[in-house]
Design a protein around this motif. Structure first.
Motif, mmCIF file in Angstrom:
data_model
loop_
_atom_site.group_PDB
_atom_site.id
_atom_site.type_symbol
_atom_site.label_atom_id
_atom_site.label_comp_id
_atom_site.label_asym_id
_atom_site.label_seq_id
_atom_site.Cartn_x
_atom_site.Cartn_y
_atom_site.Cartn_z
ATOM 1 N N ALA A 30 0.942 -1.188 -0.094
ATOM 2 C CA ALA A 30 -0.106 0.087 -0.063
ATOM 3 C C ALA A 30 0.806 1.371 0.103
ATOM 4 N N ILE A 31 0.422 2.133 -0.709
ATOM 5 C CA ILE A 31 1.222 3.652 -0.698
ATOM 6 C C ILE A 31 -0.110 4.630 -0.195
ATOM 7 N N LEU A 32 0.381 5.395 0.697
ATOM 8 C CA LEU A 32 -0.467 6.569 1.021
ATOM 9 C C LEU A 32 0.107 7.779 1.029
ATOM 10 N N VAL A 58 -18.523 12.589 -4.159
ATOM 11 C CA VAL A 58 -17.118 12.807 -4.656
ATOM 12 C C VAL A 58 -16.009 12.116 -3.403
ATOM 13 N N ALA A 59 -15.255 11.245 -3.890
ATOM 14 C CA ALA A 59 -14.328 10.641 -2.815
ATOM 15 C C ALA A 59 -13.041 10.937 -3.113
ATOM 16 N N ARG A 60 -12.258 11.561 -2.058
ATOM 17 C CA ARG A 60 -10.915 12.067 -2.260
ATOM 18 C C ARG A 60 -9.915 10.964 -2.127
ATOM 19 N N VAL A 61 -9.045 10.606 -2.687
ATOM 20 C CA VAL A 61 -8.259 9.520 -2.870
ATOM 21 C C VAL A 61 -6.919 9.861 -2.346
ATOM 22 N N MET A 62 -6.657 8.646 -1.070
ATOM 23 C CA MET A 62 -5.431 9.354 -0.303
ATOM 24 C C MET A 62 -4.175 8.195 -0.418
ATOM 25 N N GLY A 63 -4.701 7.124 -1.545
ATOM 26 C CA GLY A 63 -3.531 5.900 -1.595
ATOM 27 C C GLY A 63 -4.312 4.788 -2.139
ATOM 28 N N PHE A 86 1.533 6.530 11.460
ATOM 29 C CA PHE A 86 2.700 6.177 10.913
ATOM 30 C C PHE A 86 3.769 6.948 11.324
ATOM 31 N N TYR A 87 3.464 7.959 12.398
ATOM 32 C CA TYR A 87 4.838 8.632 12.969
ATOM 33 C C TYR A 87 4.347 9.298 14.381
ATOM 34 N N THR A 88 5.103 9.685 15.252
ATOM 35 C CA THR A 88 4.910 10.245 16.386
ATOM 36 C C THR A 88 4.876 11.567 16.266
ATOM 37 N N GLU A 89 3.791 12.068 16.588
ATOM 38 C CA GLU A 89 3.552 13.657 16.644
ATOM 39 C C GLU A 89 4.352 14.371 17.698
ATOM 40 N N GLY A 90 4.919 15.356 17.190
ATOM 41 C CA GLY A 90 5.833 16.108 18.007
ATOM 42 C C GLY A 90 7.125 15.620 18.223
ATOM 43 N N VAL A 91 7.365 14.265 17.660
ATOM 44 C CA VAL A 91 8.623 13.741 17.843
ATOM 45 C C VAL A 91 9.339 13.651 16.361
ATOM 46 N N ASP A 92 8.532 12.785 15.499
ATOM 47 C CA ASP A 92 8.985 12.830 14.020
ATOM 48 C C ASP A 92 8.348 13.847 13.178
ATOM 49 N N VAL A 93 9.254 14.046 11.896
ATOM 50 C CA VAL A 93 8.703 14.784 10.969
ATOM 51 C C VAL A 93 7.640 14.025 10.290
ATOM 52 N N PRO A 94 6.383 14.706 10.104
ATOM 53 C CA PRO A 94 5.326 13.885 9.487
ATOM 54 C C PRO A 94 5.592 13.671 8.088
ATOM 55 N N PRO A 95 5.413 12.397 7.498
ATOM 56 C CA PRO A 95 5.747 12.114 6.245
ATOM 57 C C PRO A 95 4.593 12.710 5.224
ATOM 58 N N VAL A 96 5.128 12.933 3.978
ATOM 59 C CA VAL A 96 4.149 12.899 3.002
ATOM 60 C C VAL A 96 3.718 11.872 2.320
ATOM 61 N N VAL A 97 4.712 10.798 2.326
ATOM 62 C CA VAL A 97 4.144 9.648 1.553
ATOM 63 C C VAL A 97 4.513 8.219 2.562
ATOM 64 N N PHE A 135 2.572 7.811 -8.945
ATOM 65 C CA PHE A 135 4.170 7.862 -9.670
ATOM 66 C C PHE A 135 4.982 9.162 -8.959
ATOM 67 N N GLU A 136 3.990 10.351 -8.828
ATOM 68 C CA GLU A 136 4.460 11.455 -7.930
ATOM 69 C C GLU A 136 4.640 11.043 -6.707
ATOM 70 N N ALA A 137 3.827 10.500 -5.964
ATOM 71 C CA ALA A 137 4.196 10.049 -4.579
ATOM 72 C C ALA A 137 5.392 9.326 -4.644
ATOM 73 N N LEU A 138 5.705 8.336 -5.416
ATOM 74 C CA LEU A 138 6.983 7.598 -5.282
ATOM 75 C C LEU A 138 8.346 8.453 -5.371
ATOM 76 N N ASN A 139 8.022 9.985 -5.981
ATOM 77 C CA ASN A 139 9.068 10.663 -6.087
ATOM 78 C C ASN A 139 9.334 11.324 -5.021
ATOM 79 N N GLU A 140 7.998 11.543 -4.116
ATOM 80 C CA GLU A 140 8.329 12.164 -2.963
ATOM 81 C C GLU A 140 9.254 11.765 -1.899
ATOM 82 N N LYS A 141 8.971 10.302 -1.804
ATOM 83 C CA LYS A 141 9.892 9.761 -0.967
ATOM 84 C C LYS A 141 11.246 10.296 -0.702
#
Length: 141
Positions: A30-32, A58-63, A86-97, A135-141
């Protein structure tokens, strides 16, 4: 008209198959992505039609979620998954993907047939737009 509909269905199946093969090759179950920060050229959305009802939304798609040979869209604010899982708020940098292996995706996202917020709906044009986001999300990583 019937031939056009069949040709469109074949193109849609081919597009989904190619995305699934690419995900499998990369070890992605899965990719989110975070639509608010991903910087896509457009917001990935589909027109979702309720089964058995004459309702559309209308459904917005997140992954995307590859599960037992089927590719599902993950609906933002409907699927039981949130980026904060998927991350610890206030500790980790929130991921984009976030990418999940097949095992982790199945464990964390559940069975998309039984869970709310996963769909295979969408037109060829909508799926092609979502493929672009993939494919844009893959480039965000």
């Amino acid at each position: 008209m019937e031939n056009t509909t069949k040709a469109t269905a074949v193109l849609l199946d081919d597009a989904k198959t190619q995305i699934m093969e690419n995900m499998k090759e990369k070890g992605i179950g899965a990719i989110l992505w975070d639509n608010s920060r991903a910087g896509f050229h457009f917001v990935p959305e589909i027109l979702h039609k309720s089964e058995g009802k004459e309702k559309e939304r209308v459904a917005r798609v997140m992954g995307l979620f590859r599960y037992e040979g089927v590719l599902y869209l993950v609906e933002e604010d409907r699927a039981g998954v949130h980026f904060s899982d998927f991350y610890t708020e206030g500790v980790d940098v929130p991921p984009v993907v976030v990418t999940l292996s097949e095992d982790v995706a199945s464990k964390d996202l559940g069975n998309p047939v039984k869970e709310k917020g996963y769909t295979t709906q969408g037109s060829l044009e909508e799926w092609l737009s979502i493929a672009d986001c993939y494919f844009e999300a893959l480039n965000e990583k």
